[in-house]
Design a protein around this motif. Sequence first.
Motif, PDB file in Angstrom:
ATOM      1  N   PRO A 230      30.507  39.624  42.651  1.00 56.31           N
ATOM      2  CA  PRO A 230      30.280  39.630  44.100  1.00 56.31           C
ATOM      3  C   PRO A 230      31.535  39.278  44.903  1.00 56.31           C
ATOM      4  O   PRO A 230      31.804  39.887  45.941  1.00 56.31           O
ATOM      5  N   SER A 231      32.318  38.323  44.416  1.00 57.78           N
ATOM      6  CA  SER A 231      33.515  37.941  45.173  1.00 57.78           C
ATOM      7  C   SER A 231      34.598  39.016  45.125  1.00 57.78           C
ATOM      8  O   SER A 231      35.345  39.172  46.088  1.00 57.78           O
ATOM      9  N   SER A 232      34.686  39.762  44.048  1.00 61.46           N
ATOM     10  CA  SER A 232      35.701  40.817  43.980  1.00 61.46           C
ATOM     11  C   SER A 232      35.294  42.049  44.782  1.00 61.46           C
ATOM     12  O   SER A 232      36.147  42.827  45.195  1.00 61.46           O
ATOM     13  N   MET A 233      34.005  42.208  45.023  1.00 58.59           N
ATOM     14  CA  MET A 233      33.507  43.399  45.710  1.00 58.59           C
ATOM     15  C   MET A 233      33.278  43.174  47.208  1.00 58.59           C
ATOM     16  O   MET A 233      32.740  44.045  47.883  1.00 58.59           O
ATOM     17  N   LYS A 234      33.725  42.040  47.734  1.00 62.15           N
ATOM     18  CA  LYS A 234      33.502  41.737  49.158  1.00 62.15           C
ATOM     19  C   LYS A 234      34.210  42.708  50.083  1.00 62.15           C
ATOM     20  O   LYS A 234      33.657  43.123  51.090  1.00 62.15           O
ATOM     21  N   ASN A 235      35.440  43.033  49.760  1.00 56.18           N
ATOM     22  CA  ASN A 235      36.184  43.984  50.584  1.00 56.18           C
ATOM     23  C   ASN A 235      37.284  44.627  49.743  1.00 56.18           C
ATOM     24  O   ASN A 235      37.492  44.253  48.585  1.00 56.18           O
ATOM     25  N   SER A 236      37.978  45.554  50.330  1.00 52.97           N
ATOM     26  CA  SER A 236      38.996  46.314  49.605  1.00 52.97           C
ATOM     27  C   SER A 236      40.151  45.427  49.147  1.00 52.97           C
ATOM     28  O   SER A 236      40.683  45.606  48.048  1.00 52.97           O
ATOM     29  N   HIS A 237      40.527  44.466  49.968  1.00 50.44           N
ATOM     30  CA  HIS A 237      41.646  43.587  49.621  1.00 50.44           C
ATOM     31  C   HIS A 237      41.311  42.747  48.379  1.00 50.44           C
ATOM     32  O   HIS A 237      42.122  42.668  47.440  1.00 50.44           O
ATOM     33  N   THR A 238      40.151  42.106  48.367  1.00 49.35           N
ATOM     34  CA  THR A 238      39.774  41.291  47.204  1.00 49.35           C
ATOM     35  C   THR A 238      39.558  42.165  45.967  1.00 49.35           C
ATOM     36  O   THR A 238      39.867  41.750  44.853  1.00 49.35           O
ATOM     37  N   TRP A 239      39.047  43.372  46.162  1.00 46.44           N
ATOM     38  CA  TRP A 239      38.834  44.304  45.052  1.00 46.44           C
ATOM     39  C   TRP A 239      40.161  44.627  44.360  1.00 46.44           C
ATOM     40  O   TRP A 239      40.290  44.482  43.151  1.00 46.44           O
ATOM     41  N   HIS A 240      41.151  45.041  45.128  1.00 51.52           N
ATOM     42  CA  HIS A 240      42.433  45.426  44.541  1.00 51.52           C
ATOM     43  C   HIS A 240      43.146  44.231  43.914  1.00 51.52           C
ATOM     44  O   HIS A 240      43.747  44.348  42.842  1.00 51.52           O
ATOM     45  N   PHE A 241      43.055  43.081  44.567  1.00 52.35           N
ATOM     46  CA  PHE A 241      43.649  41.872  44.008  1.00 52.35           C
ATOM     47  C   PHE A 241      42.999  41.532  42.663  1.00 52.35           C
ATOM     48  O   PHE A 241      43.697  41.254  41.681  1.00 52.35           O
ATOM     49  N   ALA A 242      41.681  41.553  42.607  1.00 52.93           N
ATOM     50  CA  ALA A 242      40.957  41.193  41.382  1.00 52.93           C
ATOM     51  C   ALA A 242      41.277  42.157  40.242  1.00 52.93           C
ATOM     52  O   ALA A 242      41.412  41.733  39.094  1.00 52.93           O
ATOM     53  N   GLN A 243      41.404  43.442  40.548  1.00 54.20           N
ATOM     54  CA  GLN A 243      41.709  44.425  39.511  1.00 54.20           C
ATOM     55  C   GLN A 243      43.078  44.158  38.908  1.00 54.20           C
ATOM     56  O   GLN A 243      43.252  44.152  37.682  1.00 54.20           O
ATOM     57  N   LYS A 244      44.055  43.927  39.760  1.00 51.60           N
ATOM     58  CA  LYS A 244      45.427  43.703  39.287  1.00 51.60           C
ATOM     59  C   LYS A 244      45.537  42.371  38.546  1.00 51.60           C
ATOM     60  O   LYS A 244      46.088  42.304  37.442  1.00 51.60           O
ATOM     61  N   TYR A 245      44.999  41.326  39.137  1.00 50.05           N
ATOM     62  CA  TYR A 245      45.110  39.990  38.540  1.00 50.05           C
ATOM     63  C   TYR A 245      44.381  39.927  37.191  1.00 50.05           C
ATOM     64  O   TYR A 245      44.932  39.432  36.204  1.00 50.05           O
ATOM     65  N   SER A 246      43.146  40.413  37.145  1.00 45.81           N
ATOM     66  CA  SER A 246      42.366  40.302  35.907  1.00 45.81           C
ATOM     67  C   SER A 246      42.965  41.153  34.783  1.00 45.81           C
ATOM     68  O   SER A 246      42.937  40.744  33.626  1.00 45.81           O
ATOM     69  N   ALA A 247      43.512  42.311  35.112  1.00 47.49           N
ATOM     70  CA  ALA A 247      44.130  43.146  34.076  1.00 47.49           C
ATOM     71  C   ALA A 247      45.382  42.472  33.515  1.00 47.49           C
ATOM     72  O   ALA A 247      45.568  42.416  32.291  1.00 47.49           O
ATOM     73  N   ASN A 248      46.221  41.947  34.394  1.00 45.49           N
ATOM     74  CA  ASN A 248      47.453  41.291  33.926  1.00 45.49           C
ATOM     75  C   ASN A 248      47.148  40.038  33.124  1.00 45.49           C
ATOM     76  O   ASN A 248      47.685  39.833  32.032  1.00 45.49           O
ATOM     77  N   LYS A 249      46.299  39.173  33.663  1.00 47.16           N
ATOM     78  CA  LYS A 249      45.949  37.936  32.968  1.00 47.16           C
ATOM     79  C   LYS A 249      45.178  38.241  31.675  1.00 47.16           C
ATOM     80  O   LYS A 249      45.392  37.605  30.645  1.00 47.16           O
ATOM     81  N   GLY A 250      44.299  39.236  31.718  1.00 47.77           N
ATOM     82  CA  GLY A 250      43.542  39.612  30.531  1.00 47.77           C
ATOM     83  C   GLY A 250      44.436  40.111  29.410  1.00 47.77           C
ATOM     84  O   GLY A 250      44.213  39.787  28.236  1.00 47.77           O
ATOM     85  N   LEU A 251      45.452  40.903  29.748  1.00 47.91           N
ATOM     86  CA  LEU A 251      46.386  41.360  28.718  1.00 47.91           C
ATOM     87  C   LEU A 251      47.111  40.185  28.074  1.00 47.91           C
ATOM     88  O   LEU A 251      47.265  40.148  26.846  1.00 47.91           O
TER      89      LEU A 251
END
Length: 114
Positions: A40-61
């Motif tokens: 829910p927090s990542s899907m609130k708006n476009s800014h949080t969505w793009h941030f979450a995608q980039k951050y989670s992919a980098n940290k996850g790797l």
Amino acid sequence: METLYSVIKDPVVLISLLVLMIFKFFPPKSINSWYGYRTPSSMKNSHTWHFAQKYSANKGLQLMIITLTIQLIFYSVLSDKSNVRLLTLCVWLLLIGFLIFKTERKLKRLKDTE
């Protein structure tokens, strides 16, 4: 060589790495309900969505590379392969939980600064 073969036979970490690489190099462009880091927090708006995608992919790797290293060490040191699978799965679950925790914490800080 046997250690590498054991990791290939138990591919949870390798598949996770592959999925995270796909997320990193082909992140979802817009908010959707089937692909990407979706909370829910990542899907609130476009800014949080793009941030979450980039951050989670980098940290996850980073975390999956750590998990793969731990898995290789377990297979090299421990003789009982079923214990290695269980230990690797526990580490994998802990680090996935840590990834979600860190990403949600960053999203909360992002929201607080807006």
